[in-house]
Design a protein around this motif. Structure first.
Motif, short mmCIF file in Angstrom:
data_model
loop_
_atom_site.label_atom_id
_atom_site.label_comp_id
_atom_site.label_asym_id
_atom_site.label_seq_id
_atom_site.Cartn_x
_atom_site.Cartn_y
_atom_site.Cartn_z
N LEU A 1 21.98 11.46 -35.43
CA LEU A 1 20.70 11.13 -36.07
C LEU A 1 20.68 9.67 -36.51
N ALA A 2 21.77 9.21 -37.11
CA ALA A 2 21.83 7.82 -37.58
C ALA A 2 21.72 6.85 -36.41
N ALA A 3 22.41 7.17 -35.31
CA ALA A 3 22.37 6.30 -34.13
C ALA A 3 20.95 6.24 -33.55
N LEU A 4 20.29 7.40 -33.47
CA LEU A 4 18.91 7.44 -32.96
C LEU A 4 17.98 6.61 -33.85
N LEU A 5 18.12 6.78 -35.16
CA LEU A 5 17.26 6.05 -36.09
C LEU A 5 17.47 4.54 -35.96
N GLU A 6 18.72 4.13 -35.87
CA GLU A 6 19.02 2.69 -35.77
C GLU A 6 18.49 2.11 -34.46
N ARG A 7 18.63 2.87 -33.38
CA ARG A 7 18.30 2.35 -32.05
C ARG A 7 16.80 2.38 -31.75
N ASP A 8 16.14 3.49 -32.06
CA ASP A 8 14.77 3.70 -31.58
C ASP A 8 13.67 3.50 -32.62
N TYR A 9 14.02 3.49 -33.90
CA TYR A 9 12.99 3.47 -34.94
C TYR A 9 13.24 2.35 -35.94
N THR A 10 12.17 1.85 -36.53
CA THR A 10 12.27 0.90 -37.63
C THR A 10 12.00 1.68 -38.90
N VAL A 11 13.02 1.84 -39.73
CA VAL A 11 12.88 2.63 -40.96
C VAL A 11 13.57 1.92 -42.12
N GLU A 12 13.29 2.42 -43.33
CA GLU A 12 13.90 1.93 -44.56
C GLU A 12 13.77 0.43 -44.76
N GLY A 13 14.84 -0.28 -45.01
CA GLY A 13 14.82 -1.71 -45.36
C GLY A 13 14.11 -2.59 -44.35
N PRO A 14 14.48 -2.49 -43.06
CA PRO A 14 13.80 -3.34 -42.07
C PRO A 14 12.29 -3.11 -42.00
N LEU A 15 11.85 -1.87 -42.17
CA LEU A 15 10.42 -1.57 -42.13
C LEU A 15 9.72 -2.17 -43.35
N ARG A 16 10.33 -2.01 -44.52
CA ARG A 16 9.75 -2.60 -45.74
C ARG A 16 9.63 -4.12 -45.59
N ARG A 17 10.71 -4.73 -45.05
CA ARG A 17 10.73 -6.18 -44.86
C ARG A 17 9.65 -6.60 -43.87
N GLN A 18 9.50 -5.84 -42.79
CA GLN A 18 8.50 -6.16 -41.76
C GLN A 18 7.09 -6.10 -42.35
N LEU A 19 6.80 -5.06 -43.14
CA LEU A 19 5.47 -4.94 -43.77
C LEU A 19 5.22 -6.09 -44.73
N GLN B 1 6.53 -9.06 -44.65
CA GLN B 1 6.32 -10.29 -43.88
C GLN B 1 4.92 -10.35 -43.29
N SER B 2 4.40 -9.21 -42.86
CA SER B 2 3.04 -9.17 -42.31
C SER B 2 2.02 -9.55 -43.38
N ILE B 3 2.20 -9.00 -44.58
CA ILE B 3 1.27 -9.31 -45.66
C ILE B 3 1.39 -10.78 -46.06
N THR B 4 2.62 -11.30 -46.09
CA THR B 4 2.83 -12.70 -46.42
C THR B 4 2.16 -13.61 -45.39
N ARG B 5 2.25 -13.23 -44.12
CA ARG B 5 1.62 -14.02 -43.06
C ARG B 5 0.10 -14.05 -43.27
N LEU B 6 -0.49 -12.89 -43.58
CA LEU B 6 -1.94 -12.84 -43.82
C LEU B 6 -2.33 -13.73 -45.00
N ARG B 7 -1.49 -13.72 -46.06
CA ARG B 7 -1.78 -14.56 -47.22
C ARG B 7 -1.69 -16.04 -46.85
N ASP B 8 -0.67 -16.38 -46.06
CA ASP B 8 -0.44 -17.79 -45.72
C ASP B 8 -1.56 -18.38 -44.87
#
Length: 127
Positions: free
Chosen positions: A56-74, A76-83
């Motif tokens: 499960l951990a390998a699948l999540l790391e390989r195929d999905y963006t979850v937890e920390g990276p997803l929060r960071r991505q969101l 960054q998207s909001i920061t880009r819109l603000r900028d």
């Protein structure tokens, strides 16, 4: 409690339900993960073997963006819109609804509690 990607998932729930405790994993993604990993979705999370958790951990790391990276991505998207100072970015900055909702009434979740403004003088005071 089994740990996946640094998050404790509940013991007493079915695996598909426990997986939804990960940020970015909903019911459908959880069912897909169970199917891909070859795990019965109704199995309690405490009964998962180490190799199943590893799959499960390998699948999540390989195929999905979850937890920390997803929060960071969101974020960054909001920061880009603000900028770039687009409409949505300005709404994020000011703390108003972003997706076209009305603000004359409602919108209390984004605007916060009411800030009372002094009322008009009464008609009697004008005489």
């Amino acid at each position: 409690m089994p740990r996946l990607l640094g998050v404790d998932i509940p013991n007493d729930k079915a695996t598909s339900v426990s997986l939804t405790y990960l940020y970015g994993v909903g019911e459908r993604t959880a069912r897909d993960l169970c199917r891909k990993a070859g795990i019965d979705p109704t199995t309690k999370a405490r009964d998962l073997a180490e190799d199943e958790l590893g799959r499960l951990a390998a699948l999540l790391e390989r195929d999905y963006t979850v937890e920390g990276p997803l929060r960071r991505q969101l974020q960054q998207s909001i920061t880009r819109l603000r900028d770039i100072k687009c409409y949505r970015g300005i709404r994020h900055r000011v703390g108003l609804p972003v997706r076209g909702q009305r603000t004359r009434t409602n919108a209390r979740t984004r605007k916060g509690p009411k800030k009372t403004v002094a009322g008009k003088k009464g008609v009697k005071d004008l005489r």
